[in-house]
Design an enzyme around this catalytic site. Structure first.
Site, PDB file in Angstrom:
ATOM      1  N   HIS A  29       0.840  -1.201   0.000  1.00 38.46           N
ATOM      2  CA  HIS A  29       0.000   0.000   0.000  1.00 38.46           C
ATOM      3  C   HIS A  29       0.877   1.255   0.000  1.00 38.46           C
ATOM      4  O   HIS A  29       1.575   1.508   0.974  1.00 38.46           O
ATOM      5  CB  HIS A  29      -0.889  -0.051   1.248  1.00 38.46           C
ATOM      6  N   ARG A  30       0.881   1.962  -1.111  1.00 42.17           N
ATOM      7  CA  ARG A  30       1.808   3.091  -1.332  1.00 42.17           C
ATOM      8  C   ARG A  30       3.260   2.599  -1.255  1.00 42.17           C
ATOM      9  O   ARG A  30       4.157   3.354  -0.887  1.00 42.17           O
ATOM     10  CB  ARG A  30       1.588   4.223  -0.332  1.00 42.17           C
ATOM     11  N   GLU A  65       0.273  -0.789  -4.793  1.00 39.36           N
ATOM     12  CA  GLU A  65      -0.808   0.198  -4.869  1.00 39.36           C
ATOM     13  C   GLU A  65      -0.187   1.570  -4.778  1.00 39.36           C
ATOM     14  O   GLU A  65       0.729   1.795  -3.967  1.00 39.36           O
ATOM     15  CB  GLU A  65      -1.779  -0.010  -3.702  1.00 39.36           C
ATOM     16  N   ASP A  91      -0.981   6.119  -5.783  1.00 43.62           N
ATOM     17  CA  ASP A  91      -1.970   7.178  -6.000  1.00 43.62           C
ATOM     18  C   ASP A  91      -1.461   8.145  -7.060  1.00 43.62           C
ATOM     19  O   ASP A  91      -0.283   8.503  -7.062  1.00 43.62           O
ATOM     20  CB  ASP A  91      -2.181   7.931  -4.684  1.00 43.62           C
ATOM     21  N   HIS A 138      -0.119  10.839  -2.812  1.00 39.98           N
ATOM     22  CA  HIS A 138      -1.435  10.629  -2.213  1.00 39.98           C
ATOM     23  C   HIS A 138      -2.200  11.937  -2.006  1.00 39.98           C
ATOM     24  O   HIS A 138      -3.347  12.079  -2.431  1.00 39.98           O
ATOM     25  CB  HIS A 138      -1.263   9.908  -0.870  1.00 39.98           C
ATOM     26  N   GLU A 192      -4.506   4.106  -8.183  1.00 38.79           N
ATOM     27  CA  GLU A 192      -5.691   4.797  -7.661  1.00 38.79           C
ATOM     28  C   GLU A 192      -5.731   6.220  -8.200  1.00 38.79           C
ATOM     29  O   GLU A 192      -4.774   6.995  -8.031  1.00 38.79           O
ATOM     30  CB  GLU A 192      -5.699   4.814  -6.125  1.00 38.79           C
ATOM     31  N   LYS A 199      -6.617   9.800  -7.859  1.00 39.60           N
ATOM     32  CA  LYS A 199      -6.910  10.646  -6.708  1.00 39.60           C
ATOM     33  C   LYS A 199      -7.596  11.940  -7.111  1.00 39.60           C
ATOM     34  O   LYS A 199      -7.902  12.761  -6.251  1.00 39.60           O
ATOM     35  CB  LYS A 199      -5.622  10.963  -5.945  1.00 39.60           C
ATOM     36  N   ASP A 244       0.533  -2.001   4.522  1.00 41.12           N
ATOM     37  CA  ASP A 244       1.755  -1.201   4.682  1.00 41.12           C
ATOM     38  C   ASP A 244       2.951  -2.096   5.031  1.00 41.12           C
ATOM     39  O   ASP A 244       4.095  -1.635   5.013  1.00 41.12           O
ATOM     40  CB  ASP A 244       1.577  -0.185   5.820  1.00 41.12           C
TER      41      ASP A 244
HETATM   42  O1  G3P Z   1      -6.644   1.545  -2.328  1.00 36.80           O
HETATM   43  C1  G3P Z   1      -6.854   1.443  -0.960  1.00 36.80           C
HETATM   44  C2  G3P Z   1      -6.422   2.687  -0.242  1.00 36.80           C
HETATM   45  O2  G3P Z   1      -5.221   3.127  -0.795  1.00 36.80           O
HETATM   46  C3  G3P Z   1      -7.425   3.785  -0.277  1.00 36.80           C
HETATM   47  O3  G3P Z   1      -7.179   4.783   0.652  1.00 36.80           O
HETATM   48  O4  G3P Z   1      -6.344   6.954   1.444  1.00 36.80           O
HETATM   49  O5  G3P Z   1      -4.818   5.016   1.407  1.00 36.80           O
HETATM   50  O6  G3P Z   1      -5.530   6.096  -0.719  1.00 36.80           O
HETATM   51  P1  G3P Z   1      -5.901   5.737   0.700  1.00 36.80           P
HETATM   52 CA    CA Z   2      -4.438   4.763  -2.281  1.00 37.18          CA
END
Ligand code: G3P
Ligand code: CA
Length: 223
Positions: free
Chosen positions: A6-7, A35, A37, A50, A102, A104, A213
Site C-alpha cells: 500500500h503506497r 498500490e 496514487d 497521495h 488509484e 486521486k 503497509d
Molecule cells: O486503495 C486502498 C487505499 O489506498 C485507499 O485509501 O487513502 O490510502 O488512498 P488511501
Molecule cells: Ca491509495
C-alpha cells in the site's frame, strides 16, 4: 491472495510512501502487487502522490496542481527519493507485478489509460477510485476496482460499470460480502490490512487480495 504494498512499503521507517524506493522495498518483502496514487501537476504530467499537497510527504510545501514537475521532483519524498512520475513507475514495475493505480482526482482516467495501453500493461494494471464514474472510460480495456468504505450499492454499481473488482475497507468486509462478490464474478481486494491475524482471516475468507503497509507480515506464500 495478492499482497499489494500500500503506497509501497510505508510501514518501514526511512522508505517514505509512493516512491520508487518504497515500491522496491515492498517487492523485496514479498508483495505481489503495488498500490499507488496518481494526480496531475501544474504542467500536466501525472505524478505519484497521495495528498493534494506535498506538505505531509515531502520536505516542501505547496499544492501538487500548482507546481511543475521540474519543481516537484526537487523535493525529498522519503530519504532522498523524489516524487515519481507515473511513467517511471509503470516502466520499472509494470511487467513485474500487478499495479493498482488509484485515481486521486477527476479527469485523469483517459491519460492514465493511454499510458497503460502504450506500454501494453492492460493485464498488469487495475485502476481504482472512490469516484466510481471516473473509472467508466477505462473499461473494457483496463480492469477497474470500485473503492469504498461503505457497502451501499457497491455490487450493483460494479455490475453496471463492468468492474473487475471491489475494494472495500476492511471494517465493512463480511463473509457474506465476499460470497456475494464471488457470485457476481467480482474479485475482492481489502484495505488496509496491517494486523497479521486479520491477514490470515481475510485469506481464509477467500479475499482475492489485501492492501498492506507491511507486506512482510503476510508470512504464508501468496497464492
Ligand atoms: O486503495 C486502498 C487505499 O489506498 C485507499 O485509501 O487513502 O490510502 O488512498 P488511501
Ligand atoms: Ca491509495
Amino acid at each position: 491472495m495478492i499482497i499489494f504494498g500500500h503506497r509501497g512499503a510505508p510501514g518501514y521507517p526511512r522508505r517514505g510512501e509512493n516512491t520508487i524506493a518504497s515500491f522496491r522495498k515492498a517487492l523485496e518483502c514479498g508483495a505481489t502487487g503495488l498500490e499507488f496514487d496518481v494526480r496531475r501537476c501544474a504542467d500536466g504530467q501525472l505524478v505519484v502522490i497521495h495528498d493534494d499537497t506535498i506538505d505531509r510527504t515531502t520536505n516542501g510545501r505547496g499544492r501538487v496542481r500548482s507546481l511543475n514537475y521540474a519543481a516537484l521532483c526537487k523535493f525529498d519524498a522519503g530519504f532522498g527519493s523524489p516524487i515519481p512520475l507515473l511513467a517511471d513507475v509503470l516502466d520499472e514495475f509494470g511487467a513485474r507485478c500487478l499495479l493498482n493505480i488509484e485515481l486521486k482526482e477527476n479527469g485523469i482516467a483517459d491519460d492514465v489509460k493511454k499510458f497503460v495501453i502504450e506500454r501494453r500493461l492492460e493485464r498488469h494494471v487495475i485502476l481504482s477510485s472512490f469516484e466510481w464514474q471516473e473509472l467508466a472510460s477505462a473499461v473494457p480495456e483496463i480492469p477497474i476496482g470500485l473503492l469504498s468504505s461503505k457497502l451501499a450499492n457497491i455490487i450493483s454499481a460494479a455490475r453496471d460499470l463492468r468492474a473487475t473488482a471491489i475494494h472495500p475497507h476492511k471494517d465493512v468486509v463480511t463473509p457474506t460480502l465476499i460470497e456475494t462478490a464471488r457470485e457476481a464474478g467480482l474479485q475482492i481486494h481489502v484495505w488496509t490490512v496491517n494486523d497479521p491475524a486479520e491477514m490470515s482471516k481475510f485469506r481464509s475468507l477467500g479475499a482475492d487480495g489485501i492492501f498492506t503497509d507491511f507486506p512482510e507480515r503476510c508470512s504464508t506464500p501468496a497464492s
